[in-house]
Design an enzyme around this catalytic site. Structure first.
Site, short mmCIF file in Angstrom:
data_model
loop_
_atom_site.label_atom_id
_atom_site.label_comp_id
_atom_site.label_asym_id
_atom_site.label_seq_id
_atom_site.Cartn_x
_atom_site.Cartn_y
_atom_site.Cartn_z
N VAL A 1 0.83 -1.20 0.00
CA VAL A 1 0.00 0.00 0.00
C VAL A 1 0.86 1.25 0.00
O VAL A 1 0.63 2.19 -0.78
CB VAL A 1 -0.95 0.01 1.21
CG1 VAL A 1 -1.75 1.31 1.26
CG2 VAL A 1 -1.90 -1.19 1.15
N VAL B 1 -11.18 0.20 6.38
CA VAL B 1 -12.26 -0.77 6.20
C VAL B 1 -12.64 -0.85 4.72
O VAL B 1 -12.95 0.16 4.12
CB VAL B 1 -13.51 -0.40 7.03
CG1 VAL B 1 -14.63 -1.40 6.79
CG2 VAL B 1 -13.17 -0.32 8.51
N GLY C 1 -5.84 -4.71 -1.59
CA GLY C 1 -4.89 -4.51 -2.69
C GLY C 1 -4.27 -3.14 -2.62
O GLY C 1 -4.84 -2.20 -2.06
N GLY D 1 -1.89 -14.74 -4.18
CA GLY D 1 -1.63 -13.51 -3.46
C GLY D 1 -2.82 -12.94 -2.72
O GLY D 1 -2.75 -11.84 -2.16
N ILE E 1 -13.74 0.96 -1.11
CA ILE E 1 -15.17 1.22 -0.95
C ILE E 1 -15.36 2.39 0.01
O ILE E 1 -14.90 2.35 1.16
CB ILE E 1 -15.90 -0.01 -0.39
CG1 ILE E 1 -15.70 -1.21 -1.31
CG2 ILE E 1 -17.38 0.28 -0.21
CD1 ILE E 1 -16.26 -2.50 -0.76
N GLY F 1 -11.09 -1.36 1.84
CA GLY F 1 -10.28 -0.88 0.73
C GLY F 1 -10.80 0.39 0.08
O GLY F 1 -10.97 1.42 0.72
N LYS G 1 -12.63 -4.54 11.77
CA LYS G 1 -13.44 -3.69 10.89
C LYS G 1 -14.86 -3.55 11.41
O LYS G 1 -15.46 -2.47 11.35
CB LYS G 1 -13.44 -4.28 9.48
CG LYS G 1 -12.06 -4.25 8.81
CD LYS G 1 -12.04 -5.04 7.51
CE LYS G 1 -10.67 -4.99 6.87
NZ LYS G 1 -10.58 -5.84 5.65
#
Length: 438
Positions: free
Chosen positions: A22, A138, A314, A193, A142, A140, A211
């Site tokens: 990240v 929480v 991701g 992955g 979204i 990614g 989360k």
């Protein structure tokens, strides 16, 4: 020359903590989108340093001159914004607190820390008059944190139900579509992955629990920590469970369920937070969420039902959420303002799993003798649990009963399961799973 012009070109200084999947993507976006970010914010951003554990590693696309192993010095060196993407509790907590005390606004993706000690971080941000933003913590990319924190803050939210871990969703989706077992599907997820070499945080539900704590804290204006969340992992889910769900018109998903309970005798409502695998009907909005995607379903009094869907993990999706917070925090800073802090005024009690009313799906290996069904039915009745459906599979040594209950308190269902295990007629309770979403 206007006196405003030098100010407009004075950069806001940005420090990044962490340069993994990240962090490196965050740095790339800060660099590649520098002109656009400047236009959106009104001032340029200057990356002053990137804290890493080991400076000697090669990091393609990252200027080595920016790397430092002295994170403490970096967050104390006059940064306006600090981006924390190293994860974990320490040293992240100390570094964030140091940054806040030094007047820097903080953007973090650290769900574990927020779920464990968010109240102290928010208090430090409020005392310093700066921002603490965490959209990337929480789901990614979204956008779910800001809707709960700002867009829906005038509404009363009654439930937040979601698939918030991409690894477990990938595994269960693969088991559903291919009929494969848990172990081989986990191995495939690691190879692709989607799962870490040590997948414990994901498959045992720790990630989802953190989360869920954050989501319920925001939704219900109550401090909820990860320790308050009832948690079960997916390691015991079998291909037989998946097949049984299909036979019921359901699919198995690992869900986070955050709810306001019905008013008690004193009119008070409590907060119920749990994460576990469950069978949900295939016509439920969450049932069609496949692969490593996430989705969060929100129910509120005025807005009704809302669903947020997208990639939940991701480098690029999470970095997108981080950069969204960076722009907002930078704009706030230029206006001399700060965004919303912690809202815990409701201070509702946290209910235990025992009080949750739900349905159960049970598979029992039983002796195929006369009267076994009556004995088992009596066991359910003794605990006040009503059976909705029952069917027998096989005969003799292979006899199995599959039972689905009507809704009942979780404590009564758990007591029933324990009593069933003590019956001579029950060889083994092979599967126990909740049925949700109806």
């Amino acid at each position: 020359m206007s006196t405003a012009e030098p100010l407009a070109t004075t950069p806001l200084k940005v420090a990044v903590l962490g340069c993994g999947t990240v962090g490196s993507e965050v740095v790339r976006l800060l660099t590649d989108s520098a002109d656009d970010l400047r236009a959106r914010i009104g001032r340029p951003l200057e990356l002053i340093g990137i804290a890493v554990r080991r400076a000697g590693r090669e990091r393609p696309g990252i200027d080595p001159a920016l790397l430092t192993t002295d994170a403490e010095k970096l967050v104390s060196s006059g940064a306006d914004l600090v981006i924390e993407v190293i994860g974990g509790i320490e040293p992240a907590r100390n570094l964030i607190l140091t940054a806040l005390k030094n007047g820097a606004s903080v953007v973090t993706a650290n769900k574990a820390l927020l779920a464990q000690d968010g109240s102290n971080l928010f208090a430090a941000a409020e005392e310093a008059g700066v921002d603490l933003y965490f959209e990337a913590a929480v789901a990614g990319a979204i956008p779910i944190i800001r809707p709960l924190r700002e867009s829906l803050v005038g509404d009363e939210i009654s439930a937040v139900i979601g698939i918030v871990n991409g690894t477990t969703n990938f595994i269960l989706d693969k088991m559903d579509t291919t009929g494969a077992g848990f172990a081989e599907t986990l191995a495939e997820a690691q190879e692709l992955g989607y799962a870490e070499p040590d997948p414990t945080a994901d498959i045992e539900g720790f990630d989802a629990a953190a989360k869920a704590a954050i989501l319920s804290s925001l939704a219900f204006h109550t401090r909820v920590t990860s320790a308050d969340v009832y948690r079960e992992g997916i390691t015991d889910v079998t291909s037989t469970d998946i097949a049984s769900a299909k036979a019921m018109g359901c699919v198995v998903k690992a869900v986070a369920i955050c709810q306001l309970t019905a008013p008690g005798a004193n009119g008070e409502r409590s907060v119920s937070v749990r994460t576990h695998p469950a069978m949900i009907p295939r016509n439920h909005p969450l049932a069609s969420v496949g692969g490593a995607y996430n989705a969060v379903f929100v129910e509120s009094r005025s807005a009704g039902r809302l669903m947020f869907y997208g990639p939940g993990a991701g480098g690029a999706p999470t970095a997108s959420a981080v950069l969204g917070d960076v722009v907002t925090v930078a704009r706030n800073r230029l206006r001399g303002a700060s965004g919303p802090g912690e809202s815990s005024y409701a201070a509702r009690p946290i209910s235990t799993i025992d009080t949750v009313v739900t349905r159960y799906h049970l598979s029992l290996e039983v002796t195929d003798v006369a009267g076994v069904l009556a004995t088992i039915a009596n066991c359910f009745a003794d605990h006040g649990v009503s059976i909705q459906t029952v069917r027998q599979q096989g005969r003799g040594a292979d006899a199995q009963l599959v039972i689905v209950t009507h809704p009942a308190p979780d404590a009564a269902l758990s007591a029933t399961v324990e009593s069933l295990r003590e019956l001579d007629e029950v060889v083994e309770v092979t599967s126990v799973m909740r049925v949700e979403g109806e």
